[in-house]
Design an enzyme around this catalytic site. Structure first.
Site, PDB file in Angstrom:
ATOM      1  CG  ASN A  32      32.831  41.057  51.332  1.00 45.49           C
ATOM      2  OD1 ASN A  32      33.899  40.711  51.845  1.00 45.49           O
ATOM      3  ND2 ASN A  32      31.818  41.553  52.035  1.00 45.49           N
ATOM      4  NE  ARG A  33      38.427  41.921  44.536  1.00 50.18           N
ATOM      5  CZ  ARG A  33      39.142  42.488  45.505  1.00 50.18           C
ATOM      6  NH1 ARG A  33      38.514  43.165  46.467  1.00 50.18           N
ATOM      7  NH2 ARG A  33      40.445  42.403  45.527  1.00 50.18           N
TER       8      ARG A  33
END
Length: 213
Positions: free
Chosen positions: A191-192
């Site tokens: 999810n970065r």
């Protein structure tokens, strides 16, 4: 225009958390470098980008090979008369960058550079294959040359000249020691929400912090 919006991947191979890291960044580098060196998915673990600032104020980046690292810092070799050499002469600061995409890791190092002792440059130069030694003598690195044949002819002449003798190290060729004052370790996460741990030298101690991704 080519749309690259969908070119993305999920980062989920590892994590970087404070309870597991070393207190000294060189030791943390050693652990990560050994992981990269032992990975079958990494072809040149010691390949790094070196960025310097040129006279026009613009950074310039090129790939070089790390040849040693110690408790003091990171050593690489080059032609002192090259563009990077001249940039370092005018501004001793540089940024080193390692990127191992298959491990989803990168390391960013801000450092002050200084030339290594001549005996270290001599030792490394004479440890190289003779062809590489001659290449260092032949090439007026970063200078404009008329064509490829110019280099090849010079190489043939030097091969004959040093066929049975040792190649002397050129005075303008040698090593730099990059003494770090900031090192950031980046580990890709889902999810970065990547892990970023930064070590900053304050006096003689390393301050450790976490940065938002």
């Amino acid at each position: 225009m080519e749309n690259l919006h969908d070119k993305r991947k999920v980062y989920d191979k590892s994590q970087l958390i404070e309870s597991e890291i070393k207190q000294n960044p060189i030791e943390q580098f050693r652990d990560w470098f050994l992981d990269a060196s032992e990975s079958s998915e990494v072809s040149e673990a010691n390949a790094m980008a070196v960025s310097t600032v040129e006279e026009d104020g613009c950074p310039r980046t090129r790939m070089v090979l790390l040849k040693a690292y110690t408790h003091e810092g990171f050593i690489f070799y080059t032609n002192y008369n090259s563009r990077k050499g001249k940039a370092i002469e005018n501004n001793h600061k540089a940024c080193l960058h390692f990127f191992w995409p298959n491990l989803e890791r990168q390391i960013i190092i801000k450092a002050n550079l200084e030339k290594v002792a001549e005996n270290l440059s001599d030792g490394y130069f004479h440890s190289r294959p003779k062809g590489s030694q001659l290449g260092a003598v032949v090439s007026p690195q970063s200078q404009e040359i008329p064509n490829r044949e110019f280099l090849e002819e010079k190489l043939k002449d030097l091969e004959k000249e040093y066929e049975n003798t040792e190649v002397p190290r050129p005075a303008h060729w040698g090593g730099y020691l990059a003494k770090p004052y900031e090192i950031e370790f980046w580990q890709g996460r889902p999810n970065r929400l990547h892990d970023r741990i930064i070590y900053q030298l304050e006096d003689l101690d390393w301050k450790i912090s976490r940065l938002a991704p």
